[in-house]
Design a protein around this motif. Structure first.
Motif, short mmCIF file in Angstrom:
data_model
loop_
_atom_site.label_atom_id
_atom_site.label_comp_id
_atom_site.label_asym_id
_atom_site.label_seq_id
_atom_site.Cartn_x
_atom_site.Cartn_y
_atom_site.Cartn_z
N ARG A 180 7.33 -18.40 -22.53
CA ARG A 180 6.71 -19.51 -22.43
C ARG A 180 7.66 -20.87 -23.35
O ARG A 180 6.03 -21.77 -23.64
CB ARG A 180 5.52 -18.77 -22.16
CG ARG A 180 4.97 -18.57 -20.96
CD ARG A 180 3.30 -19.12 -20.37
NE ARG A 180 3.64 -17.58 -19.35
CZ ARG A 180 3.19 -16.88 -19.42
NH1 ARG A 180 3.10 -15.37 -20.37
NH2 ARG A 180 2.97 -15.90 -18.23
N CYS A 181 8.32 -21.18 -23.28
CA CYS A 181 8.40 -22.22 -24.05
C CYS A 181 9.35 -23.38 -23.17
O CYS A 181 10.69 -22.36 -22.43
CB CYS A 181 9.91 -21.87 -24.72
SG CYS A 181 10.20 -23.22 -25.76
N PRO A 182 9.27 -24.45 -22.66
CA PRO A 182 10.14 -25.29 -21.89
C PRO A 182 11.59 -25.49 -22.43
O PRO A 182 12.02 -25.83 -21.30
CB PRO A 182 8.55 -25.88 -21.22
CG PRO A 182 7.94 -26.78 -22.42
CD PRO A 182 8.40 -25.02 -23.08
N ASP A 183 11.60 -25.60 -23.25
CA ASP A 183 13.26 -25.80 -23.87
C ASP A 183 13.85 -24.36 -23.89
O ASP A 183 13.51 -24.06 -24.88
CB ASP A 183 12.92 -26.62 -25.21
CG ASP A 183 13.97 -27.25 -25.59
OD1 ASP A 183 14.58 -28.07 -24.72
OD2 ASP A 183 14.26 -27.28 -26.69
N PRO A 328 3.39 -16.11 -26.47
CA PRO A 328 3.53 -16.13 -25.06
C PRO A 328 2.28 -15.71 -24.09
O PRO A 328 1.69 -16.65 -23.74
CB PRO A 328 4.20 -15.44 -24.03
CG PRO A 328 5.17 -15.12 -26.08
CD PRO A 328 3.87 -15.52 -27.53
N ARG A 329 1.30 -14.96 -24.21
CA ARG A 329 0.35 -14.49 -23.67
C ARG A 329 -0.93 -15.50 -23.87
O ARG A 329 -1.71 -15.83 -23.44
CB ARG A 329 0.03 -13.38 -23.88
CG ARG A 329 0.81 -12.87 -23.74
CD ARG A 329 0.12 -10.76 -23.56
NE ARG A 329 -1.24 -10.21 -22.94
CZ ARG A 329 -1.81 -9.92 -23.87
NH1 ARG A 329 -1.52 -9.03 -24.92
NH2 ARG A 329 -3.06 -9.39 -23.28
N ALA A 330 -0.91 -16.74 -25.02
CA ALA A 330 -1.61 -17.54 -25.83
C ALA A 330 -1.80 -18.59 -24.16
O ALA A 330 -2.80 -19.14 -24.91
CB ALA A 330 -2.09 -17.23 -26.59
N VAL A 331 -0.60 -19.03 -24.01
CA VAL A 331 -0.68 -20.07 -23.41
C VAL A 331 -1.74 -20.28 -22.42
O VAL A 331 -2.90 -21.12 -21.76
CB VAL A 331 1.18 -19.85 -22.84
CG1 VAL A 331 1.27 -21.12 -21.61
CG2 VAL A 331 2.03 -19.99 -24.19
N PRO A 332 -1.52 -19.32 -21.43
CA PRO A 332 -2.54 -19.06 -20.08
C PRO A 332 -4.42 -19.26 -21.26
O PRO A 332 -5.15 -20.30 -20.81
CB PRO A 332 -2.48 -18.24 -19.45
CG PRO A 332 -2.28 -17.47 -19.97
CD PRO A 332 -1.21 -17.77 -21.07
N ILE A 333 -4.22 -18.12 -22.14
CA ILE A 333 -5.59 -19.38 -22.23
C ILE A 333 -6.49 -20.31 -23.30
O ILE A 333 -7.41 -21.02 -23.18
CB ILE A 333 -5.61 -17.15 -23.84
CG1 ILE A 333 -5.58 -16.01 -23.33
CG2 ILE A 333 -7.20 -17.90 -24.67
CD1 ILE A 333 -5.03 -16.16 -24.26
#
Lengths: 354, 354, 354, 354
Positions: A180-183, A328-333
């Protein structure tokens, strides 16, 4: 009042341990008349759930939300929205070896001292599994805030970080990689790093950055409930978080006023945005952005010396299926908690003027 | 619920604008039986008040607290403690030139949009003068928490910072210099820097670090009201704050689990303390420490272009007496807010077990 | 959280003992933009204050409210409204004879047991003087609720009562007599009765009825915060209150459903109003009416046997200046509390729909 | 904050409509270490559930509580207790005839106006089915308050009432009859009356009296959160309640102070107890007793004229299975709400002194 509720007018209360029959929550204060897209809720849940890629924990949990009330014929009714998420994959036996052990940098010791007992299975209430309820609540909040867009992404893993301002990123790429890194070049390096760490039985920390666009002016209250103060609390309440900064953040502390002030354009927007979209605790319509630091996961697959509840020194090693890196799993949190804060202030804004 | 109260069981509610007759507050939930040393309260107030040295604003305000209730014959009665602090030095004329002007990086624009009107004198409710009430409230909280010691100090001003761990500092020296930095050589550099900045009509940011010792085990709640989440909110609610980190903080995000875990000693203390005295949101008895970032004061004595409420571009320059750097006076505010958080959780700990 | 705040979004917090320097309060959540008529506030205060007629206590207290914040150029700013009311007539000596005595049916015994100490002067925090702050708060609430009219009146004193439905009363006459009964022949009997009681050194109870007209549909929440539940709590929190009923009240418990149901007119109004303007906890636009029972004042000018804090039996007799009947002065307090409840739900109604 | 939570430190939040999949709740703030007897919880549920006798509604609902968290190995853990109660007997078809109809003296009209939509099946959220969650919550509270005994009973049905003081009643007989009146001759009359009423397609009101013994001294807060004010709110929040009185109640309003004062015995108990066990809002250790008035159930099996949501006049008649008189099933609900209030103040008492 024992700290299981969040929000004053849009309130999420959660319950549940990782190894009970189900976890769940109640959203109270959601206005009537909001059309709820249940698939969108499930999509958020999938972003958080274990087993989604090879760089996260391999536990298999469907994490499907069952709504029990407050939505009738696809629309909120104004009454509380109760929901549960079943715990289908509770391997309690994975934890029998730690029944009396205080794992280092976990909550075992503090829970035992505070409550005089503890549910040792999977961290009990301190398990990050509780954040599934936050994602469910945040998904409802997002559907109320249709104009606002909230984009979180992984901005660093260990020493690897995105070396561009967020304005240069394409958020539509965030979900393209497991990290989940857009770069994308940075994403590749992060994934490689996480795999190395995992292989060595270790874990690594990281940061999540969140950018919120199209925020109405006026969210936040002047004194204690400043918008960024509640955002900060929301983020710091997520498991493993060690720090929060918004706008210029810690760098701002090194600057001069003449450099830091955001001069106005004639339309009330500002030429720069070191304020991070918040002035005097209240949103000014510019982008809100902030950064959240996550420590490395405490459960490692290496031998560590520790103590048990009788004060004996014992040796232990993590078992089971754990995340080598939590971001990565923290992004939606992070997005869910931001949505909950914004929903609360979005409603409270209705109370500010006659 | 408009955000002027802080704390759930030990609650401070404040009121007041910088240019009304008085500001004040109510402390509700302070238990009966606490002996109150009014001189100790005044001593805290003096640490915050303007005009205390040549590196802070030269406004002269006595900032004396008048307690109106809740204390009888020197002891708290369990009823609410009401207090006022008179505004004796309100030079409203200093502000007539900004009646319609939105000062850059101030709350003028956001207040006006949110409320449809504003008290433009001295920042109105967004004035840092409100923090005097927090210091008064915190001074009462401190007297309840007799065993706990809270030591905040200036850890950086602009680019100048203390390059030692806090364990090497002698907190008894914090009050020896006007800048409240216990490392005297660094303090001298900081003072020099602030004087230069002031001379140039500019301002500069800085950081405050806070160390809390002798904390009972068990403060904090597991999920949303984690001890560090409420400390973070408390700090972020102070004017000019842009960031908060505790324990390993943002550095922790770069570390590996095998480096970051705090291994236990047999007595339950830990060999290292990257956790910052808090595990799973609950104090573990080790030192709590955190760091708070303050941006440079927005009011500078240089010409800036800005807009007024009619959308006209205008030029303005700060007048009156303002701080070139806010951190020396922020030290007692940080301590006060920490005391309020601890007091709340100290009471709530009584509710955790049968 | 120690019970000195009332209301969730329009919140009044009060402080103060009868014999401190001042009592006061903070109104938090009052929206910006409300024009405040300070004379109207003072008029409410005069209706409550002692010494206003020969059938109430002869204490002389000006009871003037000094607003310290939240109102700028005659209009609310959206920030908290702080106020104080000075205690100018504290004859502490009147109470020295009861320092250790527990007066019958007062709060002396319970306070002492609960807090381990008490401010014995004039009842301390349990003094009805605290209600002056409620009247001040309610007066602000009333100015927000410009369309709603709230009329309370004395409906009985001892065995004497108005034997007409409220629809036959002319509320413009309520203030014409010292007893605040709009039915003048009944008022005359009540006054005569109170004077007899006073002469005998005794006191007498009574009831206050309150009628609220022009209430918007939708005030109140479905489950715990039913409109009548919060009105009930508000009234029961007033000193000396023993009962509350609304609509058909206790009589309704004797009726049959076929008699009690309020049939609808085509416009949604109802043909009868045994519901008292509230259905399912939510206002339906019809008149709200309720009745509040006040016990006789506990301080009587007759000798009574009692005990002191050492457990000794002692004889005591009321001294000082007390009310022979509390209901005439309770009328503005009932109205103020009703206004606070309505103000809170009036704001909360804004949150019910998208 | 939408009114679905009750209690400040021992907090029950409920959710659920009568015709969703399940209703449920979360108890937050229950201390760790309380042994929970699940059979005792089920026993309370059975006292409330439909179909228990021939004088209540004949719906068949098992009303079994499934606890999902917060209890581990039979003991509370200090974390939130989540529970659900499945809705197994939702005959939604029973309600299709009223989809657009506003039933007289129901909440249909007010809900529709407040929320702009409603779940018309079985009253939706306004259904008394919600009280099942209160009974579950109260059953947990009771198990915390092991020393206190709470006894509610039916004191009147229509014009039939118990003409004895509660001291002359044997509460062990309350459960012996279907009507829950411990005075057996009166119970027989009540049952006969309810059967007549049911046969005529009508309903009738009644009262419930509650007596609480062995209450510790000190429960309740002095000003707004007086013990009886919260008890009153709790009772008034139960469906169909129209009035509340405690101690001398409305009768007290007719008395003189010399008759009403409760003189002390040397041990601090009182010779009489017109205060109803509460002085100045705080329990004094004597019996607490109060009385609650319930109106007749609005759903009658007779034809009534009413309107629909388009403003048309329509004729309707109750269908389905409804209670002819609500008080027998209200007894455990009154006890549950009393237990919740006492539990909250029992915890808060821990905060009153140093």
């Amino acid at each position: 009042m024992a700290g299981n509720s969040f929000g004053k007018n849009f309130t999420l209360t959660t319950f549940g341990e990782s190894h009970g029959e189900a976890i769940g929550g109640i959203i109270d204060g959601c206005p009537a008349g909001i059309t709820i897209d249940l698939e969108a809720v499930e999509a958020e849940m999938k972003r958080r759930k274990p087993g989604q890629s090879d760089i996260v924990t391999q536990r298999k949990e469907p994490d499907s939300v069952k709504f029990l009330s407050g939505i009738f014929e696809g629309v909120t009714t104004g009454t509380p929205i109760g929901f549960i998420i079943e715990n289908t994959n509770q391997k309690s036996k994975d934890y029998s070896h730690i029944e009396k052990i205080y794992r280092p940098s976990h909550a075992d010791f503090t829970y035992d001292k505070k409550y005089g007992n503890r549910d040792y299975r999977g961290g009990g209430r301190s398990s990050a599994r509780e954040t599934a309820c936050r994602v469910a609540g945040g998904a409802i909040a997002k559907q109320m805030l249709t104009d606002i867009t909230i984009n979180a992404f992984v901005s660093s893993v260990g020493e690897i970080f995105i070396d561009k301002p967020y304005q240069d990123l394409d958020f539509s790429k965030t979900e393209e990689t497991a990290v989940r890194c857009p770069d994308l070049p940075t994403a590749a390096k992060m994934i490689k790093r996480i795999k190395e760490i995992k292989k060595s039985g270790d874990t690594v920390g990281g940061t999540v950055t969140c950018v919120i666009k199209n925020v109405p002016i006026g969210l936040g209250e002047p004194v204690f409930d400043k918008l960024h103060a509640d955002l900060g609390k929301a983020m710091l309440s997520i498991n493993a978080v060690k720090g929060f900064e918004f706008g210029s953040g810690f760098c701002g502390a090194k600057m001069k006023g003449s450099e830091h002030n955001d001069l106005f354009n004639e339309d009330g927007s500002t030429q720069t945005n070191l304020s991070g979209g918040i002035q005097g605790g209240i949103s000014n319509g510019m982008d809100i952005y902030f950064r959240v630091a996550f420590k490395p996961v405490a459960t490692i697959m290496q031998k560590q010396q520790t103590i048990d509840s009788d004060g004996n020194t014992v040796e232990m090693q993590g078992k089971g299926r754990h995340d080598p890196c939590v971001v990565p799993r923290a992004v939606p949190i992070v997005e869910a908690m931001a949505a909950l804060v914004l929903a609360d202030f979005w409603l409270r804004l209705r109370l500010s003027k006659l």
